[in-house]
Design a protein around this motif. Sequence first.
Motif, short mmCIF file in Angstrom:
data_model
loop_
_atom_site.label_atom_id
_atom_site.label_comp_id
_atom_site.label_asym_id
_atom_site.label_seq_id
_atom_site.Cartn_x
_atom_site.Cartn_y
_atom_site.Cartn_z
N TYR A 14 -29.24 28.25 5.97
CA TYR A 14 -28.87 26.86 5.65
C TYR A 14 -29.87 25.93 6.33
O TYR A 14 -30.05 25.97 7.55
CB TYR A 14 -27.45 26.56 6.10
CG TYR A 14 -26.84 25.37 5.39
CD1 TYR A 14 -26.25 25.51 4.14
CD2 TYR A 14 -26.85 24.10 5.96
CE1 TYR A 14 -25.69 24.42 3.47
CE2 TYR A 14 -26.29 23.01 5.30
CZ TYR A 14 -25.71 23.18 4.05
OH TYR A 14 -25.17 22.11 3.40
N ARG A 55 -18.86 30.70 -7.22
CA ARG A 55 -18.23 29.77 -6.29
C ARG A 55 -16.91 30.36 -5.83
O ARG A 55 -16.09 30.79 -6.63
CB ARG A 55 -17.98 28.42 -6.97
CG ARG A 55 -17.53 27.32 -6.01
CD ARG A 55 -17.03 26.11 -6.75
NE ARG A 55 -15.73 26.36 -7.38
CZ ARG A 55 -15.08 25.49 -8.16
NH1 ARG A 55 -15.63 24.33 -8.43
NH2 ARG A 55 -13.91 25.79 -8.67
N ALA A 67 -18.77 34.21 4.60
CA ALA A 67 -20.17 33.82 4.43
C ALA A 67 -21.08 34.74 5.23
O ALA A 67 -22.13 35.18 4.74
CB ALA A 67 -20.36 32.37 4.85
N TYR A 95 -15.97 23.91 8.74
CA TYR A 95 -17.02 23.62 7.77
C TYR A 95 -16.55 23.70 6.31
O TYR A 95 -17.36 23.84 5.41
CB TYR A 95 -18.19 24.59 7.99
CG TYR A 95 -18.66 24.59 9.42
CD1 TYR A 95 -19.53 23.60 9.89
CD2 TYR A 95 -18.19 25.54 10.33
CE1 TYR A 95 -19.94 23.58 11.21
CE2 TYR A 95 -18.59 25.52 11.65
CZ TYR A 95 -19.46 24.54 12.09
OH TYR A 95 -19.86 24.52 13.40
N TYR A 128 -23.48 28.03 2.46
CA TYR A 128 -22.39 27.63 3.35
C TYR A 128 -23.03 27.07 4.62
O TYR A 128 -24.09 27.56 5.05
CB TYR A 128 -21.49 28.83 3.69
CG TYR A 128 -20.21 28.44 4.41
CD1 TYR A 128 -19.19 27.78 3.72
CD2 TYR A 128 -20.03 28.72 5.75
CE1 TYR A 128 -18.02 27.41 4.37
CE2 TYR A 128 -18.86 28.36 6.41
CZ TYR A 128 -17.86 27.70 5.71
OH TYR A 128 -16.70 27.32 6.36
N LEU A 132 -17.42 28.09 -0.57
CA LEU A 132 -18.77 28.62 -0.42
C LEU A 132 -19.24 29.14 -1.77
O LEU A 132 -18.44 29.41 -2.67
CB LEU A 132 -18.84 29.71 0.64
CG LEU A 132 -18.05 31.00 0.43
CD1 LEU A 132 -18.90 32.05 -0.28
CD2 LEU A 132 -17.57 31.55 1.77
N SER A 133 -20.54 29.27 -1.91
CA SER A 133 -21.12 29.85 -3.12
C SER A 133 -22.12 30.92 -2.71
O SER A 133 -22.65 30.90 -1.60
CB SER A 133 -21.82 28.78 -3.96
OG SER A 133 -20.90 27.81 -4.42
N ALA A 141 -13.51 31.43 5.53
CA ALA A 141 -14.74 31.14 4.79
C ALA A 141 -15.98 31.44 5.63
O ALA A 141 -16.97 32.01 5.13
CB ALA A 141 -14.75 29.69 4.33
N ALA A 142 -15.96 31.06 6.90
CA ALA A 142 -17.10 31.31 7.77
C ALA A 142 -17.34 32.82 7.95
O ALA A 142 -18.49 33.29 7.95
CB ALA A 142 -16.88 30.64 9.13
N ILE A 169 -22.89 23.35 -2.20
CA ILE A 169 -22.45 23.15 -0.81
C ILE A 169 -23.52 22.42 -0.01
O ILE A 169 -23.82 22.74 1.14
CB ILE A 169 -22.06 24.49 -0.14
CG1 ILE A 169 -21.25 25.37 -1.10
CG2 ILE A 169 -21.26 24.25 1.13
CD1 ILE A 169 -19.93 24.77 -1.54
N THR A 197 -22.72 27.43 7.73
CA THR A 197 -23.02 28.33 8.85
C THR A 197 -23.95 29.47 8.45
O THR A 197 -24.29 30.30 9.30
CB THR A 197 -21.73 28.91 9.44
OG1 THR A 197 -21.04 29.67 8.43
CG2 THR A 197 -20.82 27.81 9.96
N ALA A 198 -24.37 29.53 7.19
CA ALA A 198 -25.26 30.61 6.76
C ALA A 198 -26.59 30.52 7.49
O ALA A 198 -27.08 29.42 7.81
CB ALA A 198 -25.49 30.52 5.25
#
Length: 395
Positions: A292, A372, A272, A307, A286, A311-312, A268-269, A161, A288-289
């Motif tokens: 990151y 993933r 994460a 975004y 991801y 994600l992973s 997803a957000a 990502i 927004t992590a």
Amino acid sequence: MKLSDFSYNTQVLYKGDKVKGCEIQPESAAIFLTSAFDLPGDLDDVNKVYESKGYGYIRGRNPNRHMLADKITFLEGGEDSVICSAGMGVIITTLFTFLKGGDHILASDTLYGESLEFIEMLEEYGIEHTFVRFSDLDAIKAAIRPNTKMVYSETISNPSIDLMDVEEVAKVAHANGALLVLDNTFGTPFAMKVLEMGADLSINSMTKFINGHSDALLGSVTGSHKLIDQILPKASLMGTTGGTFSTWLVNRSMLTLELRIKRQMENAAKIAAALEKNPHVNKVFYPTASNYAKKELVKKVFKFGYYGAMLSFQIKGDRPEVNTFMKNLTLVHYAPTLGGVRTTMANPYTSSHRHLPQEMKDELGITPGLIRLSVGIEDANDLIADLNYALNAIG
């Protein structure tokens, strides 16, 4: 701008669904399950059909493909599109259209495994290649050559990502006279408009998020008329144009695309953020992590506040811990694909990147504990509870 700014315009959405000369317009788009169309009764009229790009043999032109091409062209902000039989079909067709013996392709080293394999295979045709990390602009500048005719990457790397600065990479490619071709499958045109950022062609594996129902294989490439007009004849000659039924299925799925992809990206957000709090997770990949690294690039690339739905995350442990995690999942299932309405997981170490040498896996951070996740449309809280339960079972 927000995602809703790109809500479907009814006129654009349906303009390709109306077939010239048909007085009856069905509520659902018609499907043309025919291998050919009857042509007019004299040779002059037959020639006019081909000159006007009308319908004759289904491999060359197909009303269902045109319906779908209109929609993805609108979403991508391009001039035209070609619909191919699969994501790999459109990648292979595009690369063979613009590369010949003696040319060089500069590609990302974090591509989908089979994309890497195909680019390596191009050596058999006298086409040179170099793989570099596209998050490193200096590495791209150093690797480009006078005979570089194409710069190729995915907008969001699989499975790390990671991001690239599309606008800056476009400047480097164009200064060298090369095309910038981007696979935007992970991002989709709802998260990023790569043609607006400088890419010449945008590729989508429509099998994934665009279709979303895990029941059809298809791919698209979108760009200017000048470029697309070169790709379509190659697709017809190679037999990689999309089949009628798959095209009809994806055309149907486009009607719910905005509803699905918005929910997937929002989920997803949330997932994460939740995974960052789990003690059995080393790291979450991801945009927004909290850890990151490229926050400014995230703002630049994702202009619409979404975004992606991929994600992973890195589990603390190895194969035994991954097996425990997988056995305790209920809602999330292992599947060798992504982008569907159901949330699925994969282990890149043993699936998509299993053929890579161990040295390259180590360099890319692909370990046995890397998971993933392709996030679906289920309730986010249910998904978080499922993932946490399976992770805590590792304890």
